[in-house]
Design a protein around this motif. Structure first.
Motif, short mmCIF file in Angstrom:
data_model
loop_
_atom_site.label_atom_id
_atom_site.label_comp_id
_atom_site.label_asym_id
_atom_site.label_seq_id
_atom_site.Cartn_x
_atom_site.Cartn_y
_atom_site.Cartn_z
N VAL A 1 0.85 -1.19 0.00
CA VAL A 1 0.00 0.00 0.00
C VAL A 1 0.89 1.23 0.00
O VAL A 1 1.92 1.27 0.68
CB VAL A 1 -0.92 0.02 1.24
N VAL A 2 0.50 2.24 -0.77
CA VAL A 2 1.19 3.52 -0.77
C VAL A 2 0.27 4.54 -0.10
O VAL A 2 -0.82 4.82 -0.59
CB VAL A 2 1.54 3.99 -2.19
N SER A 3 0.71 5.06 1.05
CA SER A 3 -0.09 6.01 1.82
C SER A 3 0.73 7.27 2.05
O SER A 3 1.41 7.42 3.07
CB SER A 3 -0.49 5.38 3.17
N PRO A 4 0.68 8.22 1.11
CA PRO A 4 1.53 9.42 1.22
C PRO A 4 1.11 10.38 2.32
O PRO A 4 1.87 11.27 2.69
CB PRO A 4 1.39 10.08 -0.17
N GLY A 5 -0.10 10.21 2.88
CA GLY A 5 -0.52 11.06 3.98
C GLY A 5 -1.13 12.38 3.53
O GLY A 5 -1.22 12.67 2.34
N GLN A 6 -1.53 13.16 4.51
CA GLN A 6 -2.11 14.48 4.26
C GLN A 6 -1.05 15.55 4.51
O GLN A 6 -0.53 15.69 5.61
CB GLN A 6 -3.30 14.72 5.20
N ARG B 1 -3.44 -2.53 9.90
CA ARG B 1 -4.78 -2.86 9.42
C ARG B 1 -4.74 -3.83 8.24
O ARG B 1 -5.53 -4.78 8.16
CB ARG B 1 -5.52 -1.58 9.03
N VAL B 2 -3.82 -3.60 7.30
CA VAL B 2 -3.84 -4.39 6.06
C VAL B 2 -2.83 -5.54 6.05
O VAL B 2 -2.93 -6.44 5.21
CB VAL B 2 -3.62 -3.49 4.82
N GLY B 3 -1.83 -5.49 6.93
CA GLY B 3 -0.89 -6.60 7.03
C GLY B 3 0.08 -6.73 5.89
O GLY B 3 0.60 -7.82 5.63
N VAL B 4 0.35 -5.64 5.17
CA VAL B 4 1.35 -5.64 4.11
C VAL B 4 2.22 -4.40 4.27
O VAL B 4 1.84 -3.45 4.96
CB VAL B 4 0.70 -5.66 2.70
N PRO B 5 3.41 -4.36 3.64
CA PRO B 5 4.26 -3.18 3.75
C PRO B 5 3.56 -1.93 3.21
O PRO B 5 2.81 -2.00 2.24
CB PRO B 5 5.48 -3.53 2.90
N VAL B 6 3.84 -0.79 3.85
CA VAL B 6 3.24 0.48 3.46
C VAL B 6 4.36 1.49 3.17
O VAL B 6 5.28 1.66 3.98
CB VAL B 6 2.32 1.03 4.56
N LEU B 7 4.26 2.14 2.02
CA LEU B 7 5.22 3.18 1.64
C LEU B 7 4.62 4.54 1.96
O LEU B 7 3.48 4.83 1.60
CB LEU B 7 5.54 3.08 0.14
N SER B 8 5.39 5.40 2.63
CA SER B 8 4.91 6.73 3.00
C SER B 8 6.06 7.73 2.87
O SER B 8 7.16 7.37 2.45
CB SER B 8 4.36 6.72 4.43
N ASP B 9 5.78 8.99 3.23
CA ASP B 9 6.80 10.05 3.24
C ASP B 9 7.56 10.10 1.91
O ASP B 9 8.79 10.07 1.85
CB ASP B 9 7.77 9.82 4.40
N LEU B 10 6.81 10.21 0.82
CA LEU B 10 7.43 10.10 -0.50
C LEU B 10 8.21 11.35 -0.92
O LEU B 10 9.05 11.26 -1.80
CB LEU B 10 6.35 9.79 -1.56
N ARG B 11 7.95 12.49 -0.31
CA ARG B 11 8.58 13.72 -0.79
C ARG B 11 9.97 13.98 -0.21
O ARG B 11 10.79 14.67 -0.81
CB ARG B 11 7.66 14.92 -0.49
N SER B 12 10.23 13.44 0.97
CA SER B 12 11.44 13.83 1.70
C SER B 12 12.73 13.45 1.00
O SER B 12 13.72 14.19 1.05
CB SER B 12 11.41 13.22 3.10
N SER C 1 9.53 5.93 2.58
CA SER C 1 10.01 5.13 3.71
C SER C 1 9.04 3.96 3.89
O SER C 1 7.82 4.13 3.82
CB SER C 1 10.03 5.98 4.98
N TRP C 2 9.60 2.79 4.15
CA TRP C 2 8.78 1.59 4.29
C TRP C 2 8.43 1.32 5.74
O TRP C 2 9.27 1.38 6.62
CB TRP C 2 9.51 0.36 3.73
N THR C 3 7.18 1.03 5.98
CA THR C 3 6.73 0.53 7.28
C THR C 3 6.32 -0.92 7.06
O THR C 3 5.31 -1.19 6.40
CB THR C 3 5.55 1.34 7.81
N PRO C 4 7.11 -1.86 7.58
CA PRO C 4 6.80 -3.27 7.31
C PRO C 4 5.66 -3.77 8.19
O PRO C 4 5.32 -3.18 9.20
CB PRO C 4 8.11 -3.98 7.66
N SER C 5 5.08 -4.87 7.75
CA SER C 5 4.11 -5.58 8.57
C SER C 5 4.57 -7.03 8.60
O SER C 5 3.94 -7.92 8.05
CB SER C 5 2.71 -5.47 7.98
N GLY C 6 5.74 -7.24 9.22
CA GLY C 6 6.38 -8.54 9.17
C GLY C 6 7.34 -8.61 8.00
O GLY C 6 7.39 -7.69 7.17
N PRO C 7 8.12 -9.67 7.89
CA PRO C 7 9.10 -9.77 6.80
C PRO C 7 8.42 -9.87 5.45
O PRO C 7 7.37 -10.51 5.31
CB PRO C 7 9.86 -11.07 7.13
#
Length: 403
Positions: free
Chosen positions: A92-97, A123-134, A380-386
């Protein structure tokens, strides 16, 4: 590979959700849309976001509370996207507000997006990518816009395209003619793709940002629905001149902007400088004309033959009609729907693409767009397990939509 992309823009009215399946065919990346939805913010959450945005002062407590409230909303959106993907997504890619984009002296110094990513991953149990601009800002770039990476691939010509010929009136533009992708969100941004030239992309100025601010202030409504009130008003020449005098429009790209500049207080200042009352409908008509004029000037500057639009602004028939009128005889206006990308979900699909690029270690920013010293792998990746290691692939040169 199935990816869910989320997007909440400068209009902060809700989250756009899109699910896509990506497959690789040589140098062509194929995107199959799996569905998209919109998740509206409730009135209280919109008020909390608005209370945090410049030029309003805030507290760390308010930032923390909003971060986690938004995290819950993005988690719900990610779960919805997973359903659209058939019950499972790879990431999931969640760039935020975005609540602040720090630009000083034309240089981006930092950026802040809220949305408690750990809540999304849980919630979704898969890696999430965020903070794409930094990452792009750290490389000396503006950190925005990022959607040109999607536009450049989508508008890239097929390798088999033959030599171009002069198009007849009403026909599609020549294959080697410059084309532009226009997004009309809170801020209007433009991507220009021309064969043999670096991709250009930058924030033009306000699209819905000032229009929505005026609707809230003058109509006590979140927006001027369908541009009805603007259509009933008349452009005020003095106010338009005052607005067009904004130095940002004359600044050369790379450049980016947002609610840090184009907010309700900015509009108040312009009206006060005018020194005379302006009817609400006339204010809205003038702001619509402002957006249309600024967009048309940039399209003309790059001599584009086609403008492919997306974003909430395409639902405003008053704005679309004015853009069509200004482009008559020089460029034609279309929407991304005609290319297989829903106009209201294009940015969510674009962030899904950026997730695909980052997952494979490929840069998602374009140096000629952001002004960075190097093209950065975003997020930046936020993992949900390996998670599994990505299979190496070559960098794609074009994107095609699969029906």
């Amino acid at each position: 590979m199935k990816i869910v992309g989320l997007m909440s823009g400068t209009s902060y009215d809700g989250v756009d959700v899109a699910a896509a399946e990506f497959t690789v065919d040589g140098e062509t990346l194929r995107l199959r849309p799996l569905g998209h939805r919109g998740l509206d913010y409730d009135d209280e959450l919109r008020a909390r976001i608005g209370a945090l945005l410049p030029p309003t002062a805030t507290t760390i407590e308010a930032v923390c509370r909003l971060d986690n409230l938004l995290g819950d909303v993005f988690a719900e959106a990610a779960a919805l996207g997973t359903e659209l993907a058939g019950g499972h997504a790879d990431l999931v890619v969640s760039p935020g507000q975005t609540v602040f984009h720090w630009v000083q002296g034309g240089v981006a110094r930092g950026t802040l997006q809220l949305g408690a990513v750990a809540r999304v991953a849980a919630r979704v149990g898969v890696p999430v990518l965020s903070d794409l601009r930094s990452a792009d800002i750290a490389a000396g770039g503006q950190g925005a816009p990022l959607v040109p990476a999607f536009d450049a691939l989508l508008l890239a010509p097929d390798a088999s395209a033959g030599p171009a010929s002069e198009p007849s009136e009403g026909a599609a533009p020549a294959a080697n003619a410059p084309r532009a992708a226009l997004n009309l969100g809170g801020i209007a941004n433009l991507t220009v793709v021309a064969p043999g030239a670096p991709v250009l992309g930058y924030d033009i100025g306000p699209a819905n940002a000032l229009l929505d601010a005026a609707a809230r202030r003058l109509l006590d409504r979140p927006c001027d629905l369908d541009g009805v009130r603007a259509a009933a008003g008349r452009v005020h020449p003095g106010l338009l001149d005052e607005l067009l005098a904004e130095p940002y429009y004359a600044a050369p790209p790379p450049k980016s902007t947002g609610k840090e500049l184009f907010h309700a207080g900015y509009l108040d200042e312009k009206l006060a400088a005018l020194g005379e009352p302006v009817a609400a409908d006339d204010v809205l008509a003038t702001l619509t004309e402002l957006t249309a004029r600024v967009v048309a000037a940039e399209c003309d500057r790059h001599r584009v033959t086609e403008v492919i639009a997306s974003g909430g602004g395409v639902r405003n028939p008053t704005l679309r009609a004015r853009l069509t009128e200004l482009g008559a005889g020089r460029w034609r206006l279309r929407t991304t729907d005609e290319l297989g990308v829903p106009a209201q979900a294009k940015e969510a699909y674009a962030f899904a693409l950026l997730g695909w690029l980052s997952w494979h270690g490929l840069p998602g920013s374009i140096r000629s767009v952001t002004g960075a010293a190097r093209a950065a792998v975003l997020g930046s990746w936020t993992p949900s397990g390996p998670g599994p290691r990505a299979t190496p692939v070559i960098s794609p040169r074009r994107l095609r939509i699969v029906a």
